[in-house]
Design an enzyme around this catalytic site. Structure first.
Site, mmCIF file in Angstrom:
data_model
loop_
_atom_site.group_PDB
_atom_site.id
_atom_site.type_symbol
_atom_site.label_atom_id
_atom_site.label_comp_id
_atom_site.label_asym_id
_atom_site.label_seq_id
_atom_site.Cartn_x
_atom_site.Cartn_y
_atom_site.Cartn_z
ATOM 1 C CE LYS A 54 -3.824 -2.412 2.198
ATOM 2 N NZ LYS A 54 -4.471 -2.844 3.450
ATOM 3 C CD GLN A 98 -3.317 -4.500 6.601
ATOM 4 O OE1 GLN A 98 -3.279 -3.473 5.933
ATOM 5 N NE2 GLN A 98 -3.875 -5.617 6.163
ATOM 6 C CG ASP A 121 -9.702 -0.045 4.973
ATOM 7 O OD1 ASP A 121 -9.491 -0.238 3.759
ATOM 8 O OD2 ASP A 121 -8.958 -0.445 5.878
#
Ligand code: NAP
Length: 285
Positions: A54, A98, A121
């Site tokens: 990422k 994460q 997200d």
């Protein structure tokens, strides 16, 4: 029939080019690039690989990366303080925490603390609520990426029978809502669904997100259906999806491979959400 293989790598590459243009336009307009913070807690090797990829993708798109790495024994208070620090930093437009986090921490609690305006997200209750109500907001990356792939191959979703296997908060539920928003007739299946194969065989669009290698066989698929494979499984050291690609390719009209299908779209949509979040915040300031 031999299905068209939907090339997620190519679609994602095209999207990433556009994101780089959008990020540069934003930087020119506001004097700083969009910024993405990754919060990694612990030393799970797969998570470290995802976070590194990422960050690399950010750099390539002209998005500034911010890495917060906490040790596996980080306390809840330390994790919360890190999220609050990222929330408060105006150079950070998007934050991802994460998952999974170490067992003594609560991943749902931590992701829920991300400022909804930075929730790239799309996993906070605010983002989930906006999606459920059909209001504008940041959408979860993988379902967004799937929708883009369906659009890329020109699938008519209005009135289509869409079946999603899997009801997770991360994918299945938001996927169902995005399809509903596009006026598909949506069925969401799960481990208690009776006669899964027959339900799936009604689908014009079949989307599998289970995490069971090659469980979707040819008899699950109506002739000419479009099949999207979200699953990522490792069998004998090789990656494969939830769909038996060889057998289903003989029945479907289009199908995503694993790897090279949905996966590349997830990171591209994360970058896109970061630029969208940067713009939303700058316009509200
Ligand atoms: P998850 O939270 O484990 O959810 C799996 C879902 O599958 C659950 O709803 C479960 O039903 C259902 N299920 C399990 N066994 C089943 C069966 N025999 N028949 C029908 N349904 C069954 O997983 P997830 O986070 O949604 O991820 C699913 C897969 O997608 C994984 O392989 C993951 O690695 C992959 N994934 C890929 C990407 C990407 O970027 N490509 C992104 C996200 C996820 P219950 O709810 O009844 O337990």
């Amino acid at each position: 029939m031999s299905a068209q293989v939907i090339d997620g790598l190519a679609v994602a590459a095209k999207l990433r080019k556009q994101i780089a243009v959008d990020a540069a336009t934003f930087a020119e307009q506001y004097g700083r690039p969009p910024g993405l913070a990754t919060i990694l807690i612990g030393d799970d090797p797969a998570s470290a690989v995802y976070v590194a990829s990422k960050q690399r993708a950010c750099a390539a798109a002209g998005i500034e990366g911010f890495s917060f790495n906490l040790p596996a024994d980080a306390t809840r208070e330390q994790a919360i303080a890190t999220i609050e620090e990222a929330n408060a930093n105006p150079a950070i437009s998007g934050i991802i925490c994460q998952l999974p986090v170490p067992h003594h921490l609560d991943g749902v609690e931590l992701t829920g603390l991300v400022d909804p305006l930075k929730d790239v997200d799309g996993l906070t209750t605010t983002s989930a609520g906006l999606l459920a109500l059909g209001r504008p907001g940041l959408r979860p990356c993988t379902p967004r990426g799937v929708l883009m792939l369906l659009d890329e191959v020109g699938v008519e979703l209005e009135g289509a029978e869409a079946v999603v296997i899997g009801r997770s908060n991360l994918f299945g539920k938001p996927m169902g809502q995005l399809l509903l928003e596009r006026s598909a007739t949506v069925t969401i299946c799960h481990s208690r669904t009776k006669d899964l194969a027959a339900t799936c065989a009604r689908a014009d669009v079949l989307i599998a997100a289970v995490g069971r290698a090659r469980m979707v066989e040819a008899n699950f698929v109506k002739a000419g259906a479009v099949v999207i494979d979200v699953g990522i499984n490792r069998v004998d050291g090789a990656l494969c999806g939830d769909v038996d690609f060889e057998a289903v390719s003989e029945v479907a009209s289009a199908i995503t491979p694993v790897p090279g299908g949905v996966g590349p779209m997830t990171i591209a949509c994360l970058l896109d959400n970061t630029v969208i979040a940067a713009r939303m915040a700058a316009e509200q300031a």
